[in-house]
Write a protein that holds these residues in place. Structure first.
Motif, PDB file in Angstrom:
ATOM      1  N   VAL A  60       0.814  -1.222   0.000  1.00  0.00           N
ATOM      2  CA  VAL A  60       0.000   0.000   0.000  1.00  0.00           C
ATOM      3  C   VAL A  60       0.846   1.270   0.000  1.00  0.00           C
ATOM      4  O   VAL A  60       0.347   2.353  -0.327  1.00  0.00           O
ATOM      5  CB  VAL A  60      -0.962   0.016   1.202  1.00  0.00           C
ATOM      6  N   LYS A  61       2.121   1.147   0.352  1.00  0.00           N
ATOM      7  CA  LYS A  61       3.021   2.301   0.326  1.00  0.00           C
ATOM      8  C   LYS A  61       3.690   2.471  -1.036  1.00  0.00           C
ATOM      9  O   LYS A  61       4.490   3.383  -1.223  1.00  0.00           O
ATOM     10  CB  LYS A  61       4.105   2.147   1.408  1.00  0.00           C
ATOM     11  N   GLY A  62       3.375   1.581  -1.971  1.00  0.00           N
ATOM     12  CA  GLY A  62       3.941   1.695  -3.312  1.00  0.00           C
ATOM     13  C   GLY A  62       5.267   0.993  -3.506  1.00  0.00           C
ATOM     14  O   GLY A  62       5.865   1.104  -4.581  1.00  0.00           O
ATOM     15  N   ARG A  63       5.730   0.271  -2.490  1.00  0.00           N
ATOM     16  CA  ARG A  63       6.983  -0.466  -2.650  1.00  0.00           C
ATOM     17  C   ARG A  63       6.743  -1.696  -3.525  1.00  0.00           C
ATOM     18  O   ARG A  63       5.736  -2.377  -3.399  1.00  0.00           O
ATOM     19  CB  ARG A  63       7.532  -0.888  -1.291  1.00  0.00           C
ATOM     20  N   VAL A  64       7.703  -2.003  -4.371  1.00  0.00           N
ATOM     21  CA  VAL A  64       7.569  -3.048  -5.388  1.00  0.00           C
ATOM     22  C   VAL A  64       8.115  -4.371  -4.868  1.00  0.00           C
ATOM     23  O   VAL A  64       9.199  -4.431  -4.269  1.00  0.00           O
ATOM     24  CB  VAL A  64       8.319  -2.640  -6.679  1.00  0.00           C
ATOM     25  N   LEU A  65       7.363  -5.446  -5.111  1.00  0.00           N
ATOM     26  CA  LEU A  65       7.818  -6.783  -4.724  1.00  0.00           C
ATOM     27  C   LEU A  65       8.850  -7.278  -5.737  1.00  0.00           C
ATOM     28  O   LEU A  65       8.619  -7.244  -6.949  1.00  0.00           O
ATOM     29  CB  LEU A  65       6.635  -7.747  -4.680  1.00  0.00           C
ATOM     30  N   SER A  80      11.669   3.273  -9.024  1.00  0.00           N
ATOM     31  CA  SER A  80      11.057   4.082 -10.081  1.00  0.00           C
ATOM     32  C   SER A  80      10.630   3.144 -11.204  1.00  0.00           C
ATOM     33  O   SER A  80      10.992   1.965 -11.218  1.00  0.00           O
ATOM     34  CB  SER A  80      12.059   5.102 -10.602  1.00  0.00           C
ATOM     35  N   ASP A  81       9.858   3.657 -12.152  1.00  0.00           N
ATOM     36  CA  ASP A  81       9.448   2.835 -13.295  1.00  0.00           C
ATOM     37  C   ASP A  81      10.657   2.307 -14.057  1.00  0.00           C
ATOM     38  O   ASP A  81      10.671   1.157 -14.519  1.00  0.00           O
ATOM     39  CB  ASP A  81       8.554   3.650 -14.232  1.00  0.00           C
ATOM     40  N   ALA A  82      11.687   3.141 -14.171  1.00  0.00           N
ATOM     41  CA  ALA A  82      12.898   2.730 -14.880  1.00  0.00           C
ATOM     42  C   ALA A  82      13.612   1.606 -14.124  1.00  0.00           C
ATOM     43  O   ALA A  82      14.125   0.657 -14.727  1.00  0.00           O
ATOM     44  CB  ALA A  82      13.834   3.917 -15.062  1.00  0.00           C
ATOM     45  N   GLU A  83      13.618   1.676 -12.789  1.00  0.00           N
ATOM     46  CA  GLU A  83      14.268   0.650 -11.983  1.00  0.00           C
ATOM     47  C   GLU A  83      13.484  -0.667 -12.020  1.00  0.00           C
ATOM     48  O   GLU A  83      14.073  -1.752 -12.008  1.00  0.00           O
ATOM     49  CB  GLU A  83      14.415   1.147 -10.546  1.00  0.00           C
ATOM     50  N   ALA A  86      14.461  -2.174 -15.213  1.00  0.00           N
ATOM     51  CA  ALA A  86      15.863  -2.601 -15.199  1.00  0.00           C
ATOM     52  C   ALA A  86      16.049  -3.879 -14.387  1.00  0.00           C
ATOM     53  O   ALA A  86      16.968  -4.658 -14.647  1.00  0.00           O
ATOM     54  CB  ALA A  86      16.739  -1.490 -14.643  1.00  0.00           C
ATOM     55  N   ASN A  87      15.186  -4.103 -13.407  1.00  0.00           N
ATOM     56  CA  ASN A  87      15.294  -5.287 -12.548  1.00  0.00           C
ATOM     57  C   ASN A  87      14.417  -6.447 -13.014  1.00  0.00           C
ATOM     58  O   ASN A  87      14.306  -7.455 -12.325  1.00  0.00           O
ATOM     59  CB  ASN A  87      14.945  -4.924 -11.107  1.00  0.00           C
ATOM     60  N   ALA A  88      13.785  -6.271 -14.173  1.00  0.00           N
ATOM     61  CA  ALA A  88      13.001  -7.378 -14.747  1.00  0.00           C
ATOM     62  C   ALA A  88      13.960  -8.512 -15.136  1.00  0.00           C
ATOM     63  O   ALA A  88      15.120  -8.257 -15.465  1.00  0.00           O
ATOM     64  CB  ALA A  88      12.235  -6.889 -15.961  1.00  0.00           C
ATOM     65  N   PRO A  89      13.521  -9.770 -15.070  1.00  0.00           N
ATOM     66  CA  PRO A  89      12.158 -10.235 -14.793  1.00  0.00           C
ATOM     67  C   PRO A  89      11.843 -10.460 -13.320  1.00  0.00           C
ATOM     68  O   PRO A  89      10.780 -10.982 -12.993  1.00  0.00           O
ATOM     69  CB  PRO A  89      12.112 -11.558 -15.552  1.00  0.00           C
ATOM     70  N   ARG A  90      12.734 -10.055 -12.419  1.00  0.00           N
ATOM     71  CA  ARG A  90      12.534 -10.335 -11.001  1.00  0.00           C
ATOM     72  C   ARG A  90      11.436  -9.485 -10.367  1.00  0.00           C
ATOM     73  O   ARG A  90      11.035  -9.736  -9.234  1.00  0.00           O
ATOM     74  CB  ARG A  90      13.847 -10.134 -10.247  1.00  0.00           C
ATOM     75  N   THR A  91      10.972  -8.491 -11.086  1.00  0.00           N
ATOM     76  CA  THR A  91       9.868  -7.657 -10.596  1.00  0.00           C
ATOM     77  C   THR A  91       8.548  -7.986 -11.288  1.00  0.00           C
ATOM     78  O   THR A  91       7.516  -7.384 -10.967  1.00  0.00           O
ATOM     79  CB  THR A  91      10.178  -6.169 -10.834  1.00  0.00           C
ATOM     80  N   GLN A  92       8.585  -8.923 -12.229  1.00  0.00           N
ATOM     81  CA  GLN A  92       7.393  -9.239 -13.029  1.00  0.00           C
ATOM     82  C   GLN A  92       6.886 -10.633 -12.659  1.00  0.00           C
ATOM     83  O   GLN A  92       7.537 -11.632 -12.923  1.00  0.00           O
ATOM     84  CB  GLN A  92       7.730  -9.156 -14.520  1.00  0.00           C
ATOM     85  N   PHE A  93       5.715 -10.663 -12.056  1.00  0.00           N
ATOM     86  CA  PHE A  93       5.159 -11.915 -11.555  1.00  0.00           C
ATOM     87  C   PHE A  93       4.077 -12.455 -12.479  1.00  0.00           C
ATOM     88  O   PHE A  93       3.387 -11.688 -13.169  1.00  0.00           O
ATOM     89  CB  PHE A  93       4.599 -11.716 -10.143  1.00  0.00           C
ATOM     90  N   ILE A  94       3.963 -13.765 -12.488  1.00  0.00           N
ATOM     91  CA  ILE A  94       2.938 -14.434 -13.294  1.00  0.00           C
ATOM     92  C   ILE A  94       1.812 -14.839 -12.356  1.00  0.00           C
ATOM     93  O   ILE A  94       2.021 -15.649 -11.451  1.00  0.00           O
ATOM     94  CB  ILE A  94       3.502 -15.687 -13.995  1.00  0.00           C
TER      95      ILE A  94
END
Length: 210
Positions: A60-65, A80-83, A86-94
């Motif tokens: 809820v604070k906007g921190r990314v898993l 940030s959106d750029a970060e 840049a950290n994909a695919p570890r920030t992109q969940f299925i």
């Protein structure tokens, strides 16, 4: 399935004798043990894969898993959106959706495909971790530890909660630990002032090959 009156098989059906002496019927006493009843219930309950969607998960604070430590743990970080990209695919969940034989909610499994391996979130023995391997095509009595019910939160159209299928009193949550680390955990109960069990699910993550 019973044959309809217009079906050819109906012409050969034996008429039921409603004057049958009920006292002549042997009544069988089915003495099921608790584990037998559980087994029957487990056989009935099944899940089969539907579609899946890629998503960014935030607290809820906007921190990314994001997945860390070789895919074994997930933490929430300010990005940030750029970060995030840049950290994909570890920030992109299925988020894998399942069709349930006896629907009780929106059943999902949560996986992540890193550079080398795929990991799926599990809450086996009430211990949250990512285990190696993709979510199964079909789930019956096995691997139900990866299933969660994705629930909408009244009054919060952009937020969701994830309740464990095996342990209905437990929810995915964000917990702040020492040194400012925000960790993904399994928490009993979903009521708190901080909103630790509430997640923002962003499906428009720019990934198309889940």
């Amino acid at each position: 399935m019973a044959a309809s009156a217009n079906h050819p098989a109906a012409a050969h059906a034996t008429e039921m004798d409603f004057d049958l002496d009920l006292h002549s019927i042997d009544i069988v006493n089915l003495d099921f043990r608790d584990d037998t009843l559980y087994l029957i219930e487990t056989v009935k309950q099944g899940f089969s894969k539907l579609e899946n969607h890629c998503a960014i998960l935030k607290n809820v604070k906007g921190r990314v898993l994001v997945i860390v430590k070789g895919g074994k743990m997930a933490v929430f970080e300010e990005m940030s959106d750029a970060e995030i990209k840049a950290n994909a695919p570890r920030t992109q969940f299925i988020i894998q959706y399942y069709k349930e034989t006896m629907p009780k909610g929106l059943a999902v499994a949560i996986s992540v495909k890193t550079e080398k391996k795929t990991y799926t979130l599990s809450c086996k023995d009430k211990k949250l971790h990512f285990k190696e391997g993709a979510a199964s095509e079909k789930i019956d009595g096995k691997e139900q530890d990866i299933l969660f019910y994705q629930e909408k939160i009244p009054g919060h159209n952009d937020k969701m909660q994830f309740k464990s299928f095996l342990y209905p009193e437990y929810y995915l949550a964000c917990k702040q630990e020492k040194k400012g680390i925000f960790k993904l955990i399994l928490k009993k109960g979903n009521q708190d002032e901080e909103g630790s069990t509430k997640f923002i699910v962003c499906y428009d993550c720019g990934k198309t090959d889940c």
